[in-house]
Design an enzyme around this catalytic site. Structure first.
Site, PDB file in Angstrom:
ATOM      1  N   SER A  74      -6.514  -1.252   6.503  1.00 50.02           N
ATOM      2  CA  SER A  74      -5.566  -1.871   7.291  1.00 50.02           C
ATOM      3  C   SER A  74      -5.801  -1.969   8.923  1.00 50.02           C
ATOM      4  CB  SER A  74      -4.109  -1.753   7.200  1.00 50.02           C
ATOM      5  OG  SER A  74      -3.986  -0.398   7.508  1.00 50.02           O
ATOM      6  N   HIS A  94      -1.781  -3.577   1.336  1.00 51.78           N
ATOM      7  CA  HIS A  94      -2.257  -4.656   2.008  1.00 51.78           C
ATOM      8  C   HIS A  94      -2.743  -5.912   1.359  1.00 51.78           C
ATOM      9  CE1 HIS A  94      -0.804  -3.790   6.119  1.00 51.78           C
ATOM     10  NE2 HIS A  94      -1.235  -2.772   6.143  1.00 51.78           N
ATOM     11  N   LYS A 131       5.699  -4.610   2.387  1.00 52.70           N
ATOM     12  CA  LYS A 131       4.959  -5.838   3.167  1.00 52.70           C
ATOM     13  C   LYS A 131       5.017  -7.100   2.699  1.00 52.70           C
ATOM     14  CE  LYS A 131       1.856  -2.017   4.963  1.00 52.70           C
ATOM     15  NZ  LYS A 131       1.448  -0.916   4.432  1.00 52.70           N
TER      16      LYS A 131
HETATM   17  C1  LIG Z   1       1.844   0.432   4.239  1.00 55.87           C
HETATM   18  C2  LIG Z   1       1.016   1.234   3.607  1.00 55.87           C
HETATM   19  C3  LIG Z   1       1.626   2.322   2.812  1.00 55.87           C
HETATM   20  C4  LIG Z   1       3.004   2.878   3.014  1.00 55.87           C
HETATM   21  O1  LIG Z   1       3.858   1.880   2.258  1.00 55.87           O
HETATM   22  P1  LIG Z   1       5.476   2.155   2.425  1.00 55.87           P
HETATM   23  O2  LIG Z   1       5.850   1.414   1.402  1.00 55.87           O
HETATM   24  O3  LIG Z   1       5.873   1.436   3.854  1.00 55.87           O
HETATM   25  O4  LIG Z   1       5.659   3.750   2.393  1.00 55.87           O
HETATM   26  C5  LIG Z   1       0.903   3.128   2.069  1.00 55.87           C
HETATM   27  N1  LIG Z   1      -0.527   2.662   1.823  1.00 55.87           N
HETATM   28  C6  LIG Z   1      -0.951   1.959   2.664  1.00 55.87           C
HETATM   29  C7  LIG Z   1      -2.631   1.512   2.305  1.00 55.87           C
HETATM   30  C8  LIG Z   1      -0.310   0.990   3.106  1.00 55.87           C
HETATM   31  O5  LIG Z   1      -0.880   0.040   4.086  1.00 55.87           O
END
Ligand SMILES: *Cc1c(COP(=O)(O)O)cnc(C)c1O
Length: 393
Positions: A181, A209, A240
């Protein structure tokens, strides 16, 4: 002699001296293509709100209905009295959507990643992990006793070396983000799958993502590459593209998910997800299924923005994703550029160490399906003007 308060003061000063201090700015109202901060409206280019579902009326309605029918909270972990029918519905729907046997919910994907490794692997096993993997994968891997090997980002020669090195291990698990990301890079899943097959390894992909918008049906990076059936475990977030509230999951074979329900510590020892989040996430999955035009719009926007920003002379990182980082290098310059953009009504964030390596600061922009091309044109002209003022272009 010292104490933690003195140590904290020193640590804070060091962070500030290095230009790495992160300020939080509070949004008023909803998360959308535009946000209001301190009474002023900004075009928002830094949310993970890829499908623009964060304030979608159907999700809000579903959450309201669930509040009325199911109450506010479960006040229990899943195995005592915290499992609601809505949890099981969401787990079933998620599994069906991803084309796997089963899924298990966590309070976040961070928790999912914190729990999955320790529950499934022991000290005889080997985990082979991409160097740019998300912090939650790194922490989850640390919590487990398996031997750890690391390969540099998407470097398939190094992955193969590590797989050879891992041959004496019992089980071998390759762990990768579907999308990195900070750079907007997609993992080389076709090659990872080929190597996994050659060396008898399993694969875990964290598709946070990607889930909901990457791939023909939004099933994520394995669908994009047509390798869905070669991935042993998927993890991901609801925080997300799928509405942006919170919650995460692990998905895969029934037997693995079954063991996670018995052993994954964040699942066993942390409260069940609020029913309204599950209800709204189910609605988000319906929208992903019923409105492919959202994905099409997102990709049109991402392609347009990348092309025009490149033509304007910006140094862009990544490819083929809705994350489009603008490389700056120096953290102070990135902060100054972000401030200039903010002053001109564009909401972005500068990313610097420790989120990215030292000297690799950047402005990370993220597309959403909600933007019109006129809005993007305005954004690009503001970027260009501010970059000239800051000596970046
Ligand atoms: C955003 C993200 C997370 C964390 O996700 P949450 O549900 O906000 O804890 C974990 N792994 C990746 C690759 C992310 O981009």
């Amino acid at each position: 002699m010292g104490n933690i308060t003195q140590q904290a003061e020193q640590a804070i000063q060091t962070i500030k001296d290095n230009g790495l201090w992160k300020n939080e700015r509070a949004i008023q109202g909803t998360q959308n293509t535009h946000v209001k901060v301190a009474g002023r409206e900004f075009i928002n280019l830094c949310a993970n709100n890829y499908l623009n579902l964060a304030d979608h009326p159907a999700l809000i309605k579903a959450a309201h209905q669930s509040l009325d029918n199911d109450g506010f909270g479960m006040a229990s972990v899943r195995f005592i009295c915290g499992t609601h029918t809505i949890h099981q519905q969401l787990e079933a729907k998620l599994a069906q959507f991803l084309g796997v046997e089963d899924a298990i919910l966590f309070s976040s994907c961070f928790d999912a990643n914190a729990g999955v490794f320790e529950a499934l692997l022991g000290e005889e096993d080997v985990i082979i992990s991409d160097s740019l993997n998300h912090a939650s994968l790194i922490d989850g891997i640390r919590l487990c006793k398996a031997k750890r090997l690391r390969y540099s980002n998407n470097n398939m020669d190094e992955l193969e070396e590590k797989l050879k090195e891992a041959q004496s291990g019992r089980a071998k698990l390759i762990v990768t983000d579907g999308v990195f990301s900070m750079d907007g890079i997609i993992a080389n899943l076709p090659q990872i799958c080929a190597l996994a097959e050659k060396y008898g390894a399993d694969i875990l992909v964290d598709d946070s993502h990607a889930v909901g918008f990457v791939g023909p049906n939004g099933r994520g990076t394995p669908e994009l590459f047509g390798v869905m059936d070669k991935i042993t475990l998927l993890t991901g977030t609801f925080g997300k593209a799928l509405g942006g509230a919170s919650g995460g999951y692990v998905a895969g074979k029934k037997i693995l998910i079954g063991l996670l329900r018995q052993r994954a510590r964040p699942y066993l020892f942390s409260n069940a997800l609020a029913p309204m989040i599950c209800h709204a996430t189910l609605t988000a999955l319906d929208i992903v299924h019923n409105e492919p035009q959202r994905r099409a719009q997102l990709w049109d926007n991402a392609t347009y923005f990348r092309e025009k920003m490149g033509q304007a002379g910006f140094q862009l990182l990544g490819a083929g994703h809705a994350i489009i980082p603008i490389f700056i290098g120096d953290a102070h310059r990135a902060v100054a550029f972000a401030q200039s953009l903010n002053q001109n009504g564009v909401y972005v964030s500068a990313f610097s160490y420790p989120v990215v390596p030292m000297g690799m600061a950047r402005i990370r922009t993220q597309m959403t399906a909600g933007f019109t091309q006129e809005q993007l044109q305005r954004v690009i002209s503001i970027f260009t003007q501010c970059a000239k003022e800051c000596g970046i272009l």
